[in-house]
Design an enzyme around this catalytic site. Structure first.
Site, PDB file in Angstrom:
ATOM      1  N   ARG A  56      -6.535   4.479  -7.798  1.00 33.72           N
ATOM      2  CA  ARG A  56      -6.598   4.992  -6.432  1.00 33.72           C
ATOM      3  C   ARG A  56      -6.272   6.480  -6.488  1.00 33.72           C
ATOM      4  NH1 ARG A  56      -1.244   5.618  -4.963  1.00 33.72           N
ATOM      5  NH2 ARG A  56       0.197   4.001  -5.680  1.00 33.72           N
ATOM      6  N   HIS A  77      -0.445   5.445  -1.967  1.00 31.14           N
ATOM      7  CA  HIS A  77      -0.484   3.994  -1.760  1.00 31.14           C
ATOM      8  C   HIS A  77      -0.882   3.683  -0.326  1.00 31.14           C
ATOM      9  CE1 HIS A  77       0.602  -0.214  -2.016  1.00 31.14           C
ATOM     10  NE2 HIS A  77       1.418  -0.065  -0.999  1.00 31.14           N
ATOM     11  N   TYR A  85       5.210  10.488  -8.960  1.00 34.03           N
ATOM     12  CA  TYR A  85       5.180   9.524 -10.059  1.00 34.03           C
ATOM     13  C   TYR A  85       3.884   9.576 -10.878  1.00 34.03           C
ATOM     14  CZ  TYR A  85       2.759   6.841  -6.376  1.00 34.03           C
ATOM     15  OH  TYR A  85       1.907   6.445  -5.363  1.00 34.03           O
TER      16      TYR A  85
END
Length: 370
Positions: free
Chosen positions: A269, A273, A283
């Protein structure tokens, strides 16, 4: 003291042997070249163009949805860019009478299955009309509880089997969803009853901020199907043709009474999120993002179609402009929907309201009538 277990009985050796058998299935490489000719599904020119159209359209839908969310015109939204091949090529292998039980990132599949876009926008806003699929559109509302759709899919699939339907129920979750108890319960139940289900895990590398490599010790997510005794395969989720073939074959097995299949689509992706505060730069590194950008499913499929003389910049521009126009009309229609009321929520939930809710209903009804 007896001898140590030999290779064929040694648990570590058996695990290694099983894991070594899982090779990622691919038809198109990153340049859009066919590298597995024998598995080319030989889709017609019209079908190839339609699949590409849906992928491009959905990328624009994602971009516009992010923009609408930032404007405060949408509520909850989970970006889909990077997963178009995984989502739309798997859907392309379905029939109209098949059932889709989506996760919250899987709105594109149910829109292409027939849910009007304006209702999808209302779902994002938490409006109950967004969950009311039109007659003949076999979809359930996107599931917010991670993994819960796997258990539901096993039930829907068993229902199709008991009714003698030659159709399947398909569901999706992410790599994080494969760690949920509902994931195992769903695939085990479907396997035990040979229910016609297709379980797709879209391994986009991160469960929110948790990397896939600390999500599970398993070398692949696909291999988890072995414990349930069902066929399982790992697929290049950025390769539309490979995803289509894996889903097509899973569907054929299912309607022939051979039970469910677990498909892991390895994808990425590009966005956060969800738009609810996630910051992927905390991250993920730029190097990782660039590595996956080079595998973009739309670029790969575009190269393939251009090589066949089926796609052009002009055709893509036409799709983009149509998408923008239709999205504009859909959000306008969503804006015109009656405002949701508290009494709607109560009356939609219960056919016969208990006393306490009847009292509350009357209170809110009086407030809303002012």
């Amino acid at each position: 003291m007896g001898e140590k277990l030999s290779k064929e009985y040694n648990p570590t050796a058996v695990l290694q042997e099983i894991e070594d058998k899982f090779q990622m299935f691919q038809i198109l490489n990153e340049n859009g070249e066919v590298v597995n000719e024998e598995y080319d599904p030989k889709l017609s020119d019209e079908e190839l163009i339609e699949l590409m159209t849906r992928m491009v359209y959905t990328r624009i839908l994602d971009q516009r949805s992010i923009s609408l969310n930032r404007q405060g015109r949408l509520g909850f939204y989970a970006p889909t860019a990077g997963q178009e091949a995984s989502q739309l090529a798997s859907h392309f292998a379905l029939e109209k009478e098949d059932w889709i039980l989506p996760g919250y990132r899987d709105v594109p599949q149910i829109v292409w299955h027939g849910l009007p876009l304006w209702q999808a926008f209302l779902f994002s806003r938490g409006h109950f009309v967004g969950n009311q699929a039109p007659e003949g559109v076999n979809v359930l509302a996107p599931q917010i509880i991670i993994g819960a759709q796997y258990v539901q899919t096993a039930g829907v699939a068993l229902g199709l089997k008991k009714r003698g339907k030659k159709n399947v129920a398909i569901t999706y979750t992410g790599d994080g969803g494969s760690s949920q108890g509902d994931f195992y319960e769903g695939i085990n139940f479907a396997g035990a009853f040979k229910a016609p289900a297709i379980f797709i895990v879209q391994n986009n590398q991160y469960a929110i901020s948790t990397p896939r490599d600390v999500q599970t010790a398993a070398k692949t997510i696909a291999q988890k199907g072995i414990a349930a005794g069902i066929p399982c395969i790992q697929v290049d989720g950025m390769d539309a043709l490979a995803v289509y073939v894996a889903t097509r074959d899973a569907r054929e097995r299912a309607i022939n009474g051979e039970g469910p299949t677990l498909i892991e689509t390895v994808c990425y992706r590009y966005g956060p999120h969800t738009m609810s505060g996630d910051d992927p730069t905390r991250y993920r590194t730029t190097d990782i993002d660039n590595e996956w950008a080079a595998k973009d499913p739309i670029v790969r499929f575009r190269n393939y179609l251009e090589g066949k003389g089926l796609w052009s910049e002009a055709k893509e521009t036409e799709v983009i402009e149509r998408a923008k126009d239709e999205i504009k009309e859909a959000i306008k229609k969503a804006d015109e929907a009656p405002k949701q009321k508290v009494t709607d929520l109560i009356s939609n939930m219960y056919e016969e309201m208990p006393q306490n809710l009847q009292e509350q209903y009357e209170i809110y009804k009086a407030k809303e009538s002012k």
